[in-house]
Design a protein around this motif. Structure first.
Motif, PDB file in Angstrom:
ATOM      1  N   ASN A 191     -30.933  36.925 -20.632  1.00 24.58           N
ATOM      2  CA  ASN A 191     -32.470  36.640 -21.218  1.00 24.58           C
ATOM      3  C   ASN A 191     -33.194  35.105 -20.930  1.00 24.58           C
ATOM      4  O   ASN A 191     -34.015  34.789 -21.452  1.00 24.58           O
ATOM      5  CB  ASN A 191     -32.584  37.107 -22.592  1.00 24.58           C
ATOM      6  N   ASP A 192     -32.514  34.400 -19.976  1.00 27.51           N
ATOM      7  CA  ASP A 192     -33.084  33.102 -19.447  1.00 27.51           C
ATOM      8  C   ASP A 192     -33.248  32.253 -20.650  1.00 27.51           C
ATOM      9  O   ASP A 192     -34.341  31.765 -20.606  1.00 27.51           O
ATOM     10  CB  ASP A 192     -34.464  33.472 -18.628  1.00 27.51           C
ATOM     11  N   ILE A 193     -32.491  32.294 -21.560  1.00 28.49           N
ATOM     12  CA  ILE A 193     -32.461  31.268 -22.633  1.00 28.49           C
ATOM     13  C   ILE A 193     -31.940  30.076 -22.156  1.00 28.49           C
ATOM     14  O   ILE A 193     -30.979  29.762 -21.592  1.00 28.49           O
ATOM     15  CB  ILE A 193     -31.574  31.947 -23.899  1.00 28.49           C
ATOM     16  N   LYS A 194     -32.875  28.900 -22.548  1.00 28.46           N
ATOM     17  CA  LYS A 194     -32.623  27.702 -22.174  1.00 28.46           C
ATOM     18  C   LYS A 194     -32.307  26.631 -23.430  1.00 28.46           C
ATOM     19  O   LYS A 194     -31.742  25.645 -23.174  1.00 28.46           O
ATOM     20  CB  LYS A 194     -33.652  27.019 -21.144  1.00 28.46           C
ATOM     21  N   LEU A 195     -32.631  27.061 -24.446  1.00 23.38           N
ATOM     22  CA  LEU A 195     -32.562  26.418 -25.752  1.00 23.38           C
ATOM     23  C   LEU A 195     -32.085  27.417 -26.838  1.00 23.38           C
ATOM     24  O   LEU A 195     -32.773  28.216 -27.196  1.00 23.38           O
ATOM     25  CB  LEU A 195     -33.896  25.665 -26.135  1.00 23.38           C
ATOM     26  N   VAL A 196     -31.065  26.886 -27.690  1.00 20.87           N
ATOM     27  CA  VAL A 196     -30.464  27.722 -28.730  1.00 20.87           C
ATOM     28  C   VAL A 196     -30.629  26.770 -30.082  1.00 20.87           C
ATOM     29  O   VAL A 196     -30.405  25.484 -29.990  1.00 20.87           O
ATOM     30  CB  VAL A 196     -29.140  27.945 -28.607  1.00 20.87           C
ATOM     31  N   GLN A 236     -19.692  24.752 -23.042  1.00 21.01           N
ATOM     32  CA  GLN A 236     -19.680  26.144 -22.115  1.00 21.01           C
ATOM     33  C   GLN A 236     -21.153  26.564 -21.991  1.00 21.01           C
ATOM     34  O   GLN A 236     -21.470  27.339 -21.034  1.00 21.01           O
ATOM     35  CB  GLN A 236     -18.727  27.053 -22.985  1.00 21.01           C
ATOM     36  N   PHE A 237     -21.902  26.284 -23.381  1.00 24.77           N
ATOM     37  CA  PHE A 237     -23.325  26.685 -22.938  1.00 24.77           C
ATOM     38  C   PHE A 237     -23.937  25.746 -21.814  1.00 24.77           C
ATOM     39  O   PHE A 237     -24.700  26.054 -20.785  1.00 24.77           O
ATOM     40  CB  PHE A 237     -24.077  26.436 -24.305  1.00 24.77           C
ATOM     41  N   SER A 238     -23.639  24.603 -22.043  1.00 28.54           N
ATOM     42  CA  SER A 238     -24.225  23.438 -21.017  1.00 28.54           C
ATOM     43  C   SER A 238     -23.863  23.981 -19.622  1.00 28.54           C
ATOM     44  O   SER A 238     -24.844  23.416 -18.721  1.00 28.54           O
ATOM     45  CB  SER A 238     -23.960  21.966 -21.395  1.00 28.54           C
ATOM     46  N   ASP A 239     -22.810  24.347 -19.048  1.00 26.57           N
ATOM     47  CA  ASP A 239     -22.302  24.490 -18.151  1.00 26.57           C
ATOM     48  C   ASP A 239     -23.118  25.479 -17.365  1.00 26.57           C
ATOM     49  O   ASP A 239     -23.278  25.689 -16.313  1.00 26.57           O
ATOM     50  CB  ASP A 239     -20.741  25.120 -17.898  1.00 26.57           C
ATOM     51  N   LEU A 288     -23.162  36.022 -27.983  1.00 29.27           N
ATOM     52  CA  LEU A 288     -23.945  35.362 -27.873  1.00 29.27           C
ATOM     53  C   LEU A 288     -24.481  34.582 -26.643  1.00 29.27           C
ATOM     54  O   LEU A 288     -25.577  34.531 -25.857  1.00 29.27           O
ATOM     55  CB  LEU A 288     -23.937  33.994 -29.079  1.00 29.27           C
ATOM     56  N   LEU A 289     -23.369  34.285 -25.834  1.00 28.97           N
ATOM     57  CA  LEU A 289     -23.434  33.667 -24.690  1.00 28.97           C
ATOM     58  C   LEU A 289     -24.232  34.772 -23.478  1.00 28.97           C
ATOM     59  O   LEU A 289     -25.041  34.489 -22.586  1.00 28.97           O
ATOM     60  CB  LEU A 289     -22.171  33.179 -23.955  1.00 28.97           C
ATOM     61  N   LYS A 290     -23.699  35.744 -23.679  1.00 30.22           N
ATOM     62  CA  LYS A 290     -24.291  36.910 -22.744  1.00 30.22           C
ATOM     63  C   LYS A 290     -25.674  37.137 -23.061  1.00 30.22           C
ATOM     64  O   LYS A 290     -26.718  37.352 -22.145  1.00 30.22           O
ATOM     65  CB  LYS A 290     -23.345  38.379 -22.858  1.00 30.22           C
TER      66      LYS A 290
END
Length: 323
Positions: A72-77, A94-97, A65-67
């Motif tokens: 893909n320049d994801i900023k919001l999940v 870890q996402f926030s980092d 998921l992180l990859k």
């Protein structure tokens, strides 16, 4: 500024709402999706791009998921199913980092929502009445049985006669014996609650459930009334809550007596009705988490009352399909 909706399944309306609100602010923005089987997910077919994922229980789920987000320049999940909420709450930093914001409540609150007994304690601490839980050695029929950590109405039973009870009901410690709230006396509501990034309640839309299919509302109507003021008074702040929470209540048809049932820390399947009445949670999430300026979401109550939503199956056609 791309958005990822995980485990999208058949949430076509949710994807379309985010697409509309995102492109209004960021015309090049895309709403992408994940699912265990993207070929058979209607929401994945209407999203701008989709990604096949392993099951949430798979050891490689988070890394995959992180990859996807980084590539893909994801900023919001936006997570949509109960089983992924706790994992994402634990991995939120870890996402926030990486500059990725995951719209999930705190680990402590998610854990509470997953355990129906814990959420009952939460309700009582906020002066919300709950259905009595009986001992399995001392109960009074009729009762309603449900698992303490279930979803989608799986493993639930309405028991009106002793012969309906089996050894399974007594031996399974996860099953709760609860006072039955008769649908002839009570109306059932699912409330879409929006909490801003400071954990303050900004909108309440009660949806009266008329018909449910496979645990998801199929026919419902948006109603203002006793529940709005009741919840605004008791749940105006929930530590750790952000974004959309879906809370279930029973309200007596004559006395307006209210019982809290459960809370899910995510968008519910019936949220599209709240969107259509004007409770624009996707827009507010984009404003709070993607737009650079510091935006304050004001409390919103000016939504359309008595809008009826009747859902039906609609075809999503995929040409040149191959397994």
């Amino acid at each position: 500024m791309n958005i990822l909706i995980t485990s999208a399944g058949r949430r076509v309306s949710l994807v379309e709402a985010f697409q509309k609100e995102l492109t209004a602010v960021f015309p090049q923005g895309k709403v992408m999706t994940t699912d265990f089987n993207i070929k058979l997910s209607a929401a994945c077919q209407v999203s701008d791009q989709s990604f096949q994922m392993p099951l949430v229980s798979d050891a490689g789920y988070f890394d995959r998921l992180l990859k996807v987000c980084l590539d893909n320049d994801i900023k919001l999940v936006i997570p949509t199913i109960d089983t992924e909420l706790l994992l994402l709450a634990k991995k939120k930093k870890q996402f926030s980092d990486h500059g990725i914001k995951v719209i999930v409540a705190s680990e402590e609150f998610v854990q509470m929502c997953r355990d129906k007994r814990e959420i009952h304690v939460f309700f009582e601490n906020h002066n919300v009445q709950i259905a009595k839980e009986y001992s399995k050695y001392d109960y009074k029929l009729p009762i309603f049985i449900k698992p303490k950590n279930g979803s989608r109405s799986i493993d639930t039973y309405t028991i009106t006669k002793h012969e309906q009870l089996t050894k399974y009901h007594f031996k399974n410690d996860d099953l709760m014996f609860l006072k039955y709230l008769d649908h002839n006396e009570f109306d059932e509501y699912t409330c879409d609650l929006y909490y801003d990034k400071t954990h303050n309640l900004k909108c309440i839309v009660p949806r009266k459930r008329i018909e449910v299919r496979d645990g998801e509302v199929n026919k419902c109507v948006a109603e203002k009334g006793a529940l709005v003021d009741y919840l605004k008074e008791r749940l105006s702040f929930i530590d750790g809550a952000i974004g959309c929470l879906t809370a279930q209540f029973f309200k007596h048809k004559e006395t307006n007596e209210i019982f809290g049932i459960e809370i899910n820390a995510r968008f519910g399947g019936g949220y599209p009705l709240s969107y259509f009445v004007g409770a624009n949670y996707p827009k507010w999430l984009i404003q709070e988490y993607l737009q650079e300026e510091d935006i304050t979401i004001e409390y919103f109550a000016d939504w359309e009352e008595n809008l009826l939503m009747l859902r039906y199956d609609k075809e999503v056609l995929v040409h040149d399909y191959k397994e």
